[in-house]
Design an enzyme around this catalytic site. Structure first.
Site, PDB file in Angstrom:
ATOM      1  N   LYS A   1       0.778  -1.284  -0.080  1.00 49.94           N
ATOM      2  CA  LYS A   1      -0.050  -0.080  -0.168  1.00 49.94           C
ATOM      3  C   LYS A   1       0.936   1.194  -0.068  1.00 49.94           C
ATOM      4  O   LYS A   1       1.977   1.131   0.374  1.00 49.94           O
ATOM      5  CB  LYS A   1      -0.864   0.064   1.246  1.00 49.94           C
ATOM      6  CG  LYS A   1      -1.990   1.013   1.148  1.00 49.94           C
ATOM      7  CD  LYS A   1      -3.303   0.178   0.789  1.00 49.94           C
ATOM      8  CE  LYS A   1      -4.450   0.750   0.696  1.00 49.94           C
ATOM      9  NZ  LYS A   1      -5.695   0.195   0.300  1.00 49.94           N
TER      10      LYS A   1
ATOM     11  N   TYR B   1     -23.177   3.327  -1.331  1.00 51.47           N
ATOM     12  CA  TYR B   1     -24.301   3.564  -2.331  1.00 51.47           C
ATOM     13  C   TYR B   1     -24.643   2.174  -3.194  1.00 51.47           C
ATOM     14  O   TYR B   1     -26.063   2.059  -2.962  1.00 51.47           O
ATOM     15  CB  TYR B   1     -23.897   4.716  -3.176  1.00 51.47           C
ATOM     16  CG  TYR B   1     -24.897   4.856  -4.362  1.00 51.47           C
ATOM     17  CD1 TYR B   1     -25.981   5.876  -4.169  1.00 51.47           C
ATOM     18  CD2 TYR B   1     -25.127   4.074  -5.831  1.00 51.47           C
ATOM     19  CE1 TYR B   1     -26.870   5.902  -5.318  1.00 51.47           C
ATOM     20  CE2 TYR B   1     -25.873   4.541  -6.696  1.00 51.47           C
ATOM     21  CZ  TYR B   1     -26.945   5.292  -6.291  1.00 51.47           C
ATOM     22  OH  TYR B   1     -27.774   5.452  -7.231  1.00 51.47           O
TER      23      TYR B   1
ATOM     24  N   VAL C   1     -18.925   2.891  -2.076  1.00 53.25           N
ATOM     25  CA  VAL C   1     -19.336   1.219  -1.906  1.00 53.25           C
ATOM     26  C   VAL C   1     -20.958   1.409  -1.280  1.00 53.25           C
ATOM     27  O   VAL C   1     -21.729   0.590  -1.734  1.00 53.25           O
ATOM     28  CB  VAL C   1     -18.547   0.773  -0.942  1.00 53.25           C
ATOM     29  CG1 VAL C   1     -18.914  -0.752  -0.866  1.00 53.25           C
ATOM     30  CG2 VAL C   1     -17.132   0.624  -1.511  1.00 53.25           C
TER      31      VAL C   1
ATOM     32  N   GLY D   1     -22.100   5.269   6.272  1.00 48.89           N
ATOM     33  CA  GLY D   1     -21.143   5.868   5.020  1.00 48.89           C
ATOM     34  C   GLY D   1     -21.686   5.289   3.688  1.00 48.89           C
ATOM     35  O   GLY D   1     -21.771   4.101   3.272  1.00 48.89           O
ATOM     36  N   VAL D   2     -22.307   6.185   3.169  1.00 47.30           N
ATOM     37  CA  VAL D   2     -22.764   5.852   1.974  1.00 47.30           C
ATOM     38  C   VAL D   2     -22.236   6.528   0.578  1.00 47.30           C
ATOM     39  O   VAL D   2     -22.580   7.274   0.000  1.00 47.30           O
ATOM     40  CB  VAL D   2     -24.282   6.215   1.722  1.00 47.30           C
ATOM     41  CG1 VAL D   2     -25.147   5.070   2.882  1.00 47.30           C
ATOM     42  CG2 VAL D   2     -24.757   7.489   2.280  1.00 47.30           C
ATOM     43  N   GLY D   3     -20.852   6.398   0.663  1.00 53.64           N
ATOM     44  CA  GLY D   3     -19.996   6.874  -0.433  1.00 53.64           C
ATOM     45  C   GLY D   3     -19.969   5.817  -1.735  1.00 53.64           C
ATOM     46  O   GLY D   3     -21.257   5.332  -1.951  1.00 53.64           O
TER      47      GLY D   3
HETATM   48  P1  NAD Z   1     -15.787   6.976  -0.052  1.00 57.37           P
HETATM   49  O1  NAD Z   1     -14.799   8.119   0.415  1.00 57.37           O
HETATM   50  O2  NAD Z   1     -16.413   7.104  -1.373  1.00 57.37           O
HETATM   51  O3  NAD Z   1     -17.177   6.872   1.015  1.00 57.37           O
HETATM   52  C1  NAD Z   1     -16.865   6.941   2.413  1.00 57.37           C
HETATM   53  C2  NAD Z   1     -18.096   7.640   3.064  1.00 57.37           C
HETATM   54  O4  NAD Z   1     -17.959   7.671   4.417  1.00 57.37           O
HETATM   55  C3  NAD Z   1     -18.295   9.010   2.457  1.00 57.37           C
HETATM   56  O5  NAD Z   1     -19.708   9.365   2.062  1.00 57.37           O
HETATM   57  C4  NAD Z   1     -18.026   9.698   3.793  1.00 57.37           C
HETATM   58  O6  NAD Z   1     -18.752  11.051   3.915  1.00 57.37           O
HETATM   59  C5  NAD Z   1     -18.503   8.817   4.794  1.00 57.37           C
HETATM   60  N1  NAD Z   1     -18.062   9.124   6.163  1.00 57.37           N
HETATM   61  C6  NAD Z   1     -16.658   9.470   6.541  1.00 57.37           C
HETATM   62  N2  NAD Z   1     -16.816   9.528   8.036  1.00 57.37           N
HETATM   63  C7  NAD Z   1     -18.031   9.253   8.424  1.00 57.37           C
HETATM   64  C8  NAD Z   1     -18.676   9.035   9.711  1.00 57.37           C
HETATM   65  N3  NAD Z   1     -17.765   9.503  10.598  1.00 57.37           N
HETATM   66  N4  NAD Z   1     -19.994   8.678   9.583  1.00 57.37           N
HETATM   67  C9  NAD Z   1     -20.510   8.453   8.542  1.00 57.37           C
HETATM   68  N5  NAD Z   1     -20.055   8.377   7.416  1.00 57.37           N
HETATM   69  C10 NAD Z   1     -18.681   9.053   7.106  1.00 57.37           C
HETATM   70  O7  NAD Z   1     -15.235   5.524   0.213  1.00 57.37           O
HETATM   71  P2  NAD Z   1     -15.600   4.098  -0.488  1.00 57.37           P
HETATM   72  O8  NAD Z   1     -14.884   3.841  -1.749  1.00 57.37           O
HETATM   73  O9  NAD Z   1     -16.957   4.043  -0.406  1.00 57.37           O
HETATM   74  O10 NAD Z   1     -14.949   3.137   0.497  1.00 57.37           O
HETATM   75  C11 NAD Z   1     -15.738   3.004   1.838  1.00 57.37           C
HETATM   76  C12 NAD Z   1     -14.942   2.027   2.662  1.00 57.37           C
HETATM   77  O11 NAD Z   1     -14.743   0.907   1.931  1.00 57.37           O
HETATM   78  C13 NAD Z   1     -13.611   2.477   3.054  1.00 57.37           C
HETATM   79  O12 NAD Z   1     -13.114   2.344   4.337  1.00 57.37           O
HETATM   80  C14 NAD Z   1     -12.328   2.000   2.052  1.00 57.37           C
HETATM   81  O13 NAD Z   1     -11.491   1.936   2.558  1.00 57.37           O
HETATM   82  C15 NAD Z   1     -13.193   0.557   2.059  1.00 57.37           C
HETATM   83  N6  NAD Z   1     -13.057  -0.052   0.736  1.00 57.37           N
HETATM   84  C16 NAD Z   1     -13.583   0.367  -0.538  1.00 57.37           C
HETATM   85  C17 NAD Z   1     -13.171  -0.369  -1.742  1.00 57.37           C
HETATM   86  C18 NAD Z   1     -13.585   0.379  -3.094  1.00 57.37           C
HETATM   87  O14 NAD Z   1     -13.847  -0.311  -3.991  1.00 57.37           O
HETATM   88  N7  NAD Z   1     -14.028   1.406  -2.851  1.00 57.37           N
HETATM   89  C19 NAD Z   1     -12.770  -1.616  -1.635  1.00 57.37           C
HETATM   90  C20 NAD Z   1     -12.340  -2.045  -0.272  1.00 57.37           C
HETATM   91  C21 NAD Z   1     -12.478  -1.433   0.717  1.00 57.37           C
END
Ligand code: NAD
Length: 365
Positions: A92, A198, A196, A192-194
């Site tokens: 990483k 969503y 993933v 957390g509805v970013g």
């Molecule tokens: P992202 O940044 O798109 O979404 C994260 C969401 O969490 C955002 O909407 C943010 O506002 C919200 N958030 C942050 N702090 C918060 C809190 N205290 N309370 C509530 N919501 C909060 O990230 P993502 O790509 O959706 O990834 C989400 C998690 O999954 C991360 O930990 C990431 O490391 C992990 N992950 C993602 C992937 C991927 O394919 N994107 C793969 C493996 C693991």
């Protein structure tokens, strides 16, 4: 890390002790005065193959925090690749800067030069704070990059595949906890509805689950509420009585403060490093009778997707391989019971056993 020596001494941080504890192979500290690039590339283990892991762009409070993040995240990548049966190691990178002020083409290309210098021992990808556009810049300097846009032969955003893997892990968890893997009618909180979160909510709503959502980003909340998620206050996110709690925001949220508040049967979500401490907090969940689906297993869909890109991208193959998370999750629950280990430790043991066995194969004729 010369600038941190006095700070490190004060906090008793020892880089080599940390490397020994986690058993890391190599850590590269990158500096470029011209662009202002400061980065750490941590290669944890390459027994199974090159170390693949995203590049995180983040403002850390200090250098030790950045190093710890790189070390913890790279070790997680080793386990994730191993348990998913991929021929990949774990690594990483973290870039220590504010993405909104520092990121330029030259900055990202310079980072690409550092990746290139590792001759394929490290393959980079997107992570928090980096995008497919950044991967395009990196690709101008090295072939050791995945997560490229579809028009460049890549798989695009891996998040829908990650969400699908979490959904598979959730169905397997439901099968174990409730005797049936249907999520229809189940109450699920998604924190957390970013990217993933969503797609996960979309899958859950389609299945007939009742979904509660929480986020600190109003736009993301609004976007996801339109799918049918009901917004709840961040104050209720742990204590709300639900069947399943899905952490999809940040790490270390399963800790001594939050676990006693949980009012659910299952925890299964995408966030990396959800347990603050694997032994203490994994055991705490088990003692409370809450079934925990190990994060590095159920969130492996994104890695499976980018690995597929490395070997010639076919979305259907990536999805089929991700579906296998269902069976793997049930295997972990079984091992956890038969070996009397919490589920995170059971998953870690399986991942370490595969690496050990492959190392034996490689050391024989
Ligand atoms: P992202 O940044 O798109 O979404 C994260 C969401 O969490 C955002 O909407 C943010 O506002 C919200 N958030 C942050 N702090 C918060 C809190 N205290 N309370 C509530 N919501 C909060 O990230 P993502 O790509 O959706 O990834 C989400 C998690 O999954 C991360 O930990 C990431 O490391 C992990 N992950 C993602 C992937 C991927 O394919 N994107 C793969 C493996 C693991």
């Amino acid at each position: 890390m010369s600038g941190t020596s006095s700070q490190a001494e004060k906090s008793n941080f020892s880089l080599f002790n940390s490397l020994t504890e986690f058993n890391h192979e190599q850590v590269v500290v990158c500096n470029d005065n011209a662009t202002g690039l400061k980065a750490i590339i941590a290669v944890h283990n390459t027994v199974l193959g090159p170390g693949l892991g995203g590049t995180r762009f983040w403002v850390y409070n200090n250098e030790q925090e950045a190093m710890n993040d790189a070390l913890r995240l790279s070790r997680g990548m080793t386990y994730k690749a191993s348990i998913s049966g991929l021929n990949l190691g774990g690594a990483k990178a973290v870039i220590v800067a504010d993405k909104d002020t520092k990121k330029t083409e030259a900055f990202m290309r310079k980072f690409g030069r550092f990746v290139e210098n590792l001759n394929g021992k490290y393959i980079t990808a997107e992570d928090v704070g980096t995008t497919t556009k950044d991967m395009e810049y990196i690709a101008m300097e090295t072939d050791h990059v995945v997560g490229l846009p579809e028009n460049m032969g890549g798989g695009g955003d891996p998040s829908p595949v990650t969400a699908y893997g979490v959904y598979m892990g959730m169905k397997a968890s439901a099968k174990k906890a409730f005797g049936n893997d249907s999520l229809a009618g189940k109450l699920v909180t998604v924190q957390g509805v970013g990217k993933v979160g969503y797609y996960l909510v979309e899958l859950l709503v389609k299945d007939g689950a009742k979904v509660f959502i929480s986020d600190i980003n109003e736009q993301n909340l609004k976007h996801t509420a339109a799918l049918g998620g009901e917004v709840i206050s961040p104050n209720d996110v742990y204590s709300k009585k639900v069947d399943i709690f899905a952490p999809c925001a940040m790490g270390a949220i399963l800790n001594s403060e939050t676990i006693p508040q949980l009012n659910c049967a299952i925890v299964c979500g995408s966030a990396n490093n959800q347990l603050k401490e694997d032994v203490q907090h994994g055991n705490m969940l088990r003692d409370r009778g809450i079934l925990y689906a190990p994060d590095f297993l159920v969130n492996a869909g994104g890695l499976i997707n980018v690995y597929s890109e490395y070997t010639g991208y076919v979305r259907e193959r990536a999805m089929a391989q991700t579906e296998h998370i269902y069976d793997l999750t049930l295997d972990i629950f079984h091992k956890s019971e038969t070996e009397n280990l919490n589920t995170q430790l059971a998953a870690t043991k399986i991942a370490e056993e595969r690496i050990h066995n492959v190392m034996l194969v490689k050391s024989t004729y």
